[in-house]
Design an enzyme around this catalytic site. Structure first.
Site: not given
Ligand code: UDP
Length: 329
Positions: A14, A39, A75, A143, A223, A287
């Site tokens: 992306y 990708g 990336f 992550y 966000r 979150d």
């Protein structure tokens, strides 16, 4: 800035694919290296394409031996928090160990400029808002840790080997190429904006709101959505700063404005003029209620200024892309 040869690792993804376009349009020679796990070959619209995986050191040696790269933009990584909790090994191998292979090859071939995709997830639970570069980095999942490890490795590599880097910590990358050539295509898609737009186009039944009991004005998470074109512009300016002799640096990238999940849904309804079926779901683990960037440092040092800060513009470009995806499915 012409005659620069930039290796874009993950250039079929992306953000990478938009970056390849910007570099090519700016007169650079671009080579994309991508394993096509996340990708798409047809997202690489410019330059050379090499199919390969960073775990393959022999391939990296050959690639660098055959090309004289001036800089590398990286990336390629796994990006799903939940998946990183379930399978941390996958994240540490891909996001850390494979990056070490890349950095090792760069050292071997004396390539000393590196732009790294980092993330707001390196900060963990916000202690204050908006989040600037002084905010403590205490990631709460593998992550975020995988990205923080690389940030720290890069500081050591600058001191020991003179490898100069810029780490760009994205908040919520969103939107699509304003010219309609590229956009977001994750599989499976987990991000809010494409999911909402898929619900609007009919590719998906509904969108679930993950929690309405947060301590925010409407109860949904807030966000900082940053347009992909603005994000890529920051990479370009970061590369220029290294070419101008600036030392390694880290920047937070966002618009400095937060939008709630409900506000994003409302914007999508305005832009698409479609019905969007909304369901309720429990909070998603990990979150935080609010994540907003303070990007003053990038603005001051890089001269970066977002051009597409309005949520409706981000949604307009993303919708243009979603309609193309929906027609071509
Ligand atoms: N979100 C949601 N429903 C979804 C996907 C996301 O309510 O189907 C919420 C999520 O809880 C977060 C925001 O939308 O508050 C942005 O999530 P996304 O996954 O797009 O990006 P993240 O913030 O995880 O990087």
């Amino acid at each position: 800035m012409t005659n620069l040869h930039v290796l874009v690792v993950g250039g079929a993804g992306y953000i990478g694919s938009h970056m390849v376009k910007l570099l090519a349009k700016s007169g650079c020679k671009v080579t994309t290296l991508d394993n096509l796990v996340g990708g798409y070959r047809d997202a690489v619209l410019y330059g050379d394409f090499v199919l390969g995986d960073l775990a393959d050191k022999g391939m990296l040696e050959k690639l660098f031996a055959n090309n004289r790269f001036d800089a590398v933009m990286h990336f390629a990584s796994f990006i799903q928090v939940g998946e990183s909790v379930k399978d941390p090994s996958m994240y540490y191998f891909n996001n850390v160990s494979n990056t070490l292979n890349l950095l090792g090859t760069m050292r071997h071939f004396d390539v000393d400029k590196f732009i790294f995709s980092s993330t707001a997830a390196t900060f963990g639970e916000p202690k204050y808002s908006p989040i600037d570069e002084h905010h403590p980095q205490v990631p709460i999942n593998p992550y975020g840790r995988s990205k923080l490890f690389v940030e720290q490795i890069l500081q050591d590599y600058q001191h020991a080997y003179g490898l100069k880097s810029v780490c760009l910590r994205y908040f919520n990358a969103a939107g699509a190429d304003p010219e309609g050539e590229l956009g977001e295509r994750h599989n499976p898609e987990t991000h809010l904006i494409p999911l909402i737009l898929q619900a609007a186009s009919g590719r998906r039944e509904s969108i679930a709101v993950f929690g309405r009991d947060y301590d925010t004005p409407d109860g949904t998470c807030i966000r900082d959505y940053i347009h992909i074109a603005d994000l890529c512009q920051a990479h370009w300016l970061a590369l220029k700063s290294l070419l101008d002799g600036q030392q390694s640096q880290q920047y937070n990238l966002g618009n400095g404005h937060g939008f709630s999940v409900q506000e994003v849904i409302d914007s999508a309804k305005r832009i698409t003029k479609r019905e969007i079926r909304v369901t309720e779901a429990p909070r998603r683990a990990g979150d935080p209620a609010i994540l907003v960037a303070d990007s003053t440092l990038a603005q001051k040092q890089l001269g970066w200024k977002p051009c597409f800060a309005e949520l409706d513009v981000i949604l307009t470009h993303a919708w243009q892309w979603e309609q193309q995806m929906n027609h071509s499915k």
